[in-house]
Design an enzyme around this catalytic site. Structure first.
Site, PDB file in Angstrom:
ATOM      1  N   GLY A 128      10.735   6.187  -2.887  1.00  4.04           N
ATOM      2  CA  GLY A 128      10.652   7.114  -4.014  1.00  4.04           C
ATOM      3  C   GLY A 128       9.676   8.242  -3.731  1.00  4.04           C
ATOM      4  CD  GLU A 180      -1.894   2.509  -0.313  1.00  2.00           C
ATOM      5  OE1 GLU A 180      -1.697   2.923   0.841  1.00  2.00           O
ATOM      6  OE2 GLU A 180      -1.988   1.305  -0.607  1.00  2.00           O
TER       7      GLU A 180
HETATM    8 MO1  MOS Z   1       0.827  -0.413  -0.872  1.00  4.77          MO
HETATM    9  S1  MOS Z   1      -0.409  -1.423  -1.976  1.00  4.77           S
HETATM   10  O1  MOS Z   1       0.280  -0.187   0.591  1.00  4.77           O
HETATM   11  O2  MOS Z   1       2.379  -0.431  -1.216  1.00  4.77           O
END
Ligand code: MOS
Length: 761
Positions: A492, A723
């Protein structure tokens, strides 16, 4: 290419892999302003298919003669199953087959720690039986007709309950995973505290939050003879292939995993689900395709969560702002099946400090197992860390930003490695300018009126360097069409799009000419799981490698066609020509000359530079308005300034930052799993009672990227962004709230109740 053992970080773990790596050395591309596709706001490759509803997600897959499975889950948090009677359920019209824990207890899902459908259900939502029927409705009805007699056992659903002396023990080593915490120490913290002028100490807590991706977890499985084909909503097709083959004790070669589109995972879809294995067993038994999709309640209970945290932090600092010692002791409830829940990495890494000690306890509870969740550990850890750092700065009367700059680490502090790049200073500077940091309350809470505004900030560090093995192949067909194949998957985030950009940029052809095929273990070369912000920095260099090799092949082919020396020829804008340009062949013409053959190249990720560690850095600045009469916090603005190497696509980059910041805002202000500790059940298992941010909660968001290519990271200069986007958000919002009202709410989510309580104290 060569086969090598290489190392890279996947989240907080140093991974060693063996696989093919590219040994080609490419010059770094020019900065984005001089490129055609890379770095631009390019719309999604799959945008039309998605907005028109044509895109088929795993959830949408319907195979002929498909049957539907549903899992019966435990209502109790800890129990023995005394008896199970499926006879009534089995006789319901349309029911095809039922599995109970007895049928499949030789599948070892959790190693020595417990078995699939174990006789003991260890949390609400643990699997008890699985029904396959002609429809999902029938399967669900049947699940209610299964009669289970339980022997209730004592339980614990919280860190506090599990760590009491008289608490129910869930494993033989007790309720702390492996019977002991994970510890880290450098320097001598006792001495560091002795040398400090001030010591600041406090406890911060965060709650369990649920991933809740848009698309629920689901698998559609089918056996063709002895071959198992799995359509799965997963972050790692090759991981699913490997682990499902292990669970079923069949050859990996007999498993194909396919995933074209996905509505998010955030870490919850990195590992194979029990539902996938149950569906595969049932499909084999009834000799029909089987679909198993979990619902929102099951998502809440049994497909992972971000563990909570109780963090006790202590910081020693000199009058001039020098950090002398830091200690971190944290506990996290990781659920009934052991996994790590530590949150100390930011503490070890972000700020320069010679004496650091961390202790992480992963506490077993009778709740659903935790799973990685978008920067696992770092989000909750950064909230605690940047709260205590803020406190320390105010304590010595220093600007919190200046305090962070004072304790700026030039090198990695855990291994002493160099960073491939670190532009955090630039991020601090540009972010502070954009939020207009000088407007903050020099004395927290000193604003006038009942609606008080405040500005706060937090810092981010994260891996996101990627590494091998990661592959991409390019094929030019006879009609001149260009296809890129890679065994990565688009979860996504825009992977289809960035791959098409890289291929178009290197091959110097219009982006519309590039077709991208991902997510099929039989048709695409190996790619790593899409987690740890590693997809773009692992795959984009492999795509470049394949494209650069393709240019050389096109030159060789042209030399043969034109009967000239390769050295006379050069490649430009999708054509090969000689210096005089009298001879010129387009890709289509070259391909047509090959008469039925196709051109094919294999690209791979190169190794990471030895002695360096690639990390992303950033700072987020939040401005909030707190209504001191109602306790309501409105986030007005977030400025996110980050060093993430080269931007591949400004549009998908902003999508990632918006998503991460909104998810972080949810954790800061509203999201929490609420448990009834008397019954061991979760109370908010739907999206009405479990609040996530909606449009009116979303602030103005400004994203600033301070980096061009990180030339030491890889041949594309790329680091991950998925992240980094969320890590500093809760910390920045919390510090902004403190700056607004002058009292600190030390536990997330910062709800109106907690604000009012803090104001009244
Ligand atoms: Mo992630 S927590 O590296 O999908």
């Amino acid at each position: 290419m060569a086969i090598k053992k290489s190392k890279h970080f996947f989240e907080d773990e140093l991974i060693e892999t063996i696989g093919e790596v590219s040994e080609e050395i490419y010059e770094q591309l020019p900065n984005n302003k001089d490129l055609n596709y890379i770095g631009k706001k390019i719309s999604r490759y799959d945008g039309y298919e998605k907005v028109s509803g044509k895109a088929k997600y795993t959830f949408d897959i319907k195979l002929p003669n498909m049957a539907y499975a549903k899992i019966l889950r435990s209502d109790l948090p800890n129990a023995k199953i005394k008896s199970i009677d499926i006879s009534i359920a089995k006789n319901l019209k349309g029911v095809l087959e039922i599995l109970t824990y007895q049928n499949i207890d030789d599948i070892d899902f959790y190693g020595e720690n417990g078995k699939l459908l174990d006789q003991h259900v260890k949390h609400e939502g643990d699997e008890v039986a699985c029904i396959v029927a002609e429809s999902e409705k029938i399967a669900e009805t049947a699940s209610k007709l299964i009669q289970v007699q339980y022997e209730k056992l004592g339980f614990s659903t919280s860190i506090e309950q599990s760590t009491r002396d008289n608490s129910v023990k869930i494993y033989d080593w007790g309720n702390i995973r492996n019977g002991k915490p994970d510890e880290y120490e450098r320097g001598n913290v006792e001495e560091g505290f002795l040398q400090s002028d001030f010591i600041v100490e406090d406890t911060f807590t965060t709650e369990v939050v649920i991933h809740h991706p848009t698309e629920v977890h689901c698998s559609v499985v089918n056996w063709e003879g002895d071959k198992l084909i799995i359509y799965d909503s997963t972050q790692g097709i090759f991981e699913i292939k490997k682990s499902v083959s292990e669970y079923l004790k069949i050859s990996e070669d007999k498993v194909q995993v396919i995933k074209k589109y996905m509505g998010g995972g955030f870490g919850s879809k990195l590992e194979a689900g029990k539902y996938t294995v149950l569906a595969a067993i049932l499909s084999k038994k009834i000799n029909r395709p089987v679909r198993l999709a979990v619902d929102r309640k099951e998502m809440s209970l049994a497909t992972g969560n971000r563990p909570d945290s109780i963090q006790h932090l202590k910081v020693g600092v000199k009058k001039d702002g020098t950090l002398m010692a830091m200690t971190h002791e944290a506990k996290a409830a990781v659920g009934a099946y052991p996994t790590g829940g530590g949150c100390s990495w930011p503490f070890k890494q972000i700020y320069l400090c010679p004496n650091v000690k961390t202790i992480d306890f992963s506490v077993i509870t009778n709740t659903g197992k935790a799973r990685p969740f978008r920067a696992p550990g770092h989000v909750q850890g950064t909230f605690g860390l940047d709260s205590i750092i803020d406190d320390a700065a105010y304590k010595i009367g220093m600007d919190p930003l200046e305090f962070r700059l004072k304790n700026y680490a030039e090198k990695d502090q855990v291994w002493g490695a160099e960073y491939t790049s670190k532009l955090l200073r630039e991020a601090y500077k540009e972010g502070a300018e954009k939020i207009n940091w000088e407007r903050r309350n020099k004395v927290p809470g000193s604003g006038n009126g009942f609606k008080k505004r405040g500005i706060g900030m937090a810092t981010q560090i994260w891996w996101g360097g990627g590494g091998p093995p990661a592959h991409a192949n390019i094929e030019i067909k006879n009609d001149g069409s260009v296809i890129v194949y890679s065994g990565t998957q688009d979860i996504g985030t825009g992977t289809y799009t960035i791959i098409s950009q890289v291929a178009a940029e290197i091959l110097e052809i219009p982006i519309q000419k590039i077709e991208v095929i991902l997510g099929d273990t039989d048709k695409t070369p190996y790619g790593p799981s899409s987690g740890g912000s590693t997809t773009a920095p692992s795959i984009s260099p492999a795509v470049r490698d394949a494209a650069e090799k393709m240019k050389r092949k096109l030159i060789s082919a042209s030399a043969a066609i034109l009967n000239v020396d390769e050295k006379e020829l050069f490649y430009s804008l999708g054509s090969v020509s000689d210096k005089s340009k009298t001879n010129k062949l387009s890709i289509t013409e070259i391909a047509a000359n090959l008469k039925g053959q196709k051109l094919f190249t294999e690209g791979s990720r190169e190794e990471n530079l030895k002695g360096y560690v690639a990390q992303t850095f950033g700072a987020q600045f939040a401005e909030v308005e707190v209504d001191t009469l109602t306790g309501f916090v409105k986030v007005l603005k977030i400025v996110a300034a980050h060093d993430i190497g080269r931007t591949l696509n400004r549009q998908t980059l902003e999508n990632q930052f918006h998503g991460g910041i909104i998810q972080g805002l949810g954790m800061a202000l509203m999201e929490e799993r609420i448990m009834d500790s008397d019954f061991g059940k979760m109370l908010n298992t739907n999206l009405h009672d479990y609040k996530i941010p909606t449009m009116l909660d979303i602030p103005e968001i400004e994203v600033i990227i301070v980096s061009e290519a990180d030339v030491k990271a890889n041949n594309m200069g790329v680091k991950g962004i998925g992240e980094p986007a969320i890590i500093p958000t809760p910390g920045a919002i919390s510090n902004a709230v403190y700056n607004a009202i002058g009292v600190r709410v030390k536990s997330l989510p910062i709800t109106p109740n907690k604000i009012l309580k803090a104001l009244n104290s």
